[in-house]
Write a protein that holds these residues in place. Sequence first.
Motif, PDB file in Angstrom:
ATOM      1  N   ARG A 153       0.838  -1.204   0.000  1.00 33.25           N
ATOM      2  CA  ARG A 153       0.000   0.000   0.000  1.00 33.25           C
ATOM      3  C   ARG A 153       0.867   1.246   0.000  1.00 33.25           C
ATOM      4  N   ASP A 154       0.274   2.366  -0.408  1.00 31.02           N
ATOM      5  CA  ASP A 154       0.910   3.644  -0.155  1.00 31.02           C
ATOM      6  C   ASP A 154      -0.123   4.619   0.398  1.00 31.02           C
ATOM      7  N   SER A 214     -12.360  -8.590   8.144  1.00 31.96           N
ATOM      8  CA  SER A 214     -11.828  -9.502   9.164  1.00 31.96           C
ATOM      9  C   SER A 214     -10.328  -9.745   8.982  1.00 31.96           C
ATOM     10  N   LEU A 215      -9.868  -9.805   7.728  1.00 36.46           N
ATOM     11  CA  LEU A 215      -8.446 -10.031   7.464  1.00 36.46           C
ATOM     12  C   LEU A 215      -7.620  -8.831   7.911  1.00 36.46           C
ATOM     13  N   TYR A 251       1.089  -0.174  -6.143  1.00 32.69           N
ATOM     14  CA  TYR A 251       0.577   0.077  -4.796  1.00 32.69           C
ATOM     15  C   TYR A 251      -0.929   0.327  -4.839  1.00 32.69           C
ATOM     16  N   VAL A 252      -1.624  -0.188  -3.836  1.00 30.58           N
ATOM     17  CA  VAL A 252      -3.020   0.181  -3.616  1.00 30.58           C
ATOM     18  C   VAL A 252      -3.006   1.410  -2.716  1.00 30.58           C
ATOM     19  N   ARG A 253      -3.673   2.466  -3.123  1.00 35.30           N
ATOM     20  CA  ARG A 253      -3.686   3.699  -2.336  1.00 35.30           C
ATOM     21  C   ARG A 253      -4.620   3.536  -1.130  1.00 35.30           C
ATOM     22  N   ILE A 256      -7.286   0.570   4.306  1.00 36.64           N
ATOM     23  CA  ILE A 256      -6.191   0.189   3.422  1.00 36.64           C
ATOM     24  C   ILE A 256      -6.620  -0.031   1.978  1.00 36.64           C
ATOM     25  N   GLY A 257      -7.896   0.178   1.692  1.00 35.55           N
ATOM     26  CA  GLY A 257      -8.352   0.119   0.304  1.00 35.55           C
ATOM     27  C   GLY A 257      -8.393  -1.305  -0.237  1.00 35.55           C
ATOM     28  N   GLY A 258      -8.703  -1.413  -1.511  1.00 36.20           N
ATOM     29  CA  GLY A 258      -8.789  -2.731  -2.128  1.00 36.20           C
ATOM     30  C   GLY A 258     -10.086  -3.442  -1.764  1.00 36.20           C
ATOM     31  N   MET A 259     -10.137  -4.726  -2.109  1.00 36.93           N
ATOM     32  CA  MET A 259     -11.366  -5.513  -1.916  1.00 36.93           C
ATOM     33  C   MET A 259     -11.179  -6.564  -0.822  1.00 36.93           C
TER      34      MET A 259
END
Length: 215
Positions: free
Chosen positions: A114-115, A186-187, A147-149, A179-182
């Motif tokens: 991530r960034d 829980s993770l 990176y995922v923003r 932290i974004g993304g899919m």
Amino acid sequence: MNNFREKAEEVAKKLQDYHKTVDGWTVTKKTKDGETISYRVSNEFDGYLYKGECIIDAPPATVFHYVDPVPEGPRGNWDSDMKKIEILEWLDKPDLRVNRACTASACMGLISPRDFVDVILTKETDSYISTNGVSVSYEKCPEEKKYVRGWNYPCGLICEKLPGEPNKTKLVSLIQPDIGGMLPRSLVDQAIPGSMSAFFTELKNTLKKNEASKS
């Protein structure tokens, strides 16, 4: 720049409120070395605010030097989660800047790098030295494919001075990242307490090694 300073000063006030609020926290991790990781529902987004606390055997100024996320400082050398630190712009030297931090993958690669682009205010009072950060939209730093923003809601590190103990510091970490993304929530919630605890452990080990090398 005025808007960024106002935003960062507001973050500093919020972090002190978070730190001083005793009730409502749930302890999720406690180590034999005295590290405590707690969480509560965030007021900022649909997630949690995390608080990590521990006592470090070093003066507050020393601890701050090691945890301050600046490219010329030691943080990038010892913090395994931190892969790259950049100052994108000094808004007002020496206390207000726009930072970019790139993090490593986590959970055996399930969480990709991530960034985060944050405005960060450094603040020192008679009782603490702190970083106070929050993510901002910054056109000069577009997203990169590798990176995922992510987005940091009010967060920071407080190096609290302990009365009568100049060679000790109470270090408090407050974070509430999206932290974004899919990824399943829980993770993320599973990964954060372990990452915070590892941060404290790595810092303590680094300080011990450096002090030993001086003697």
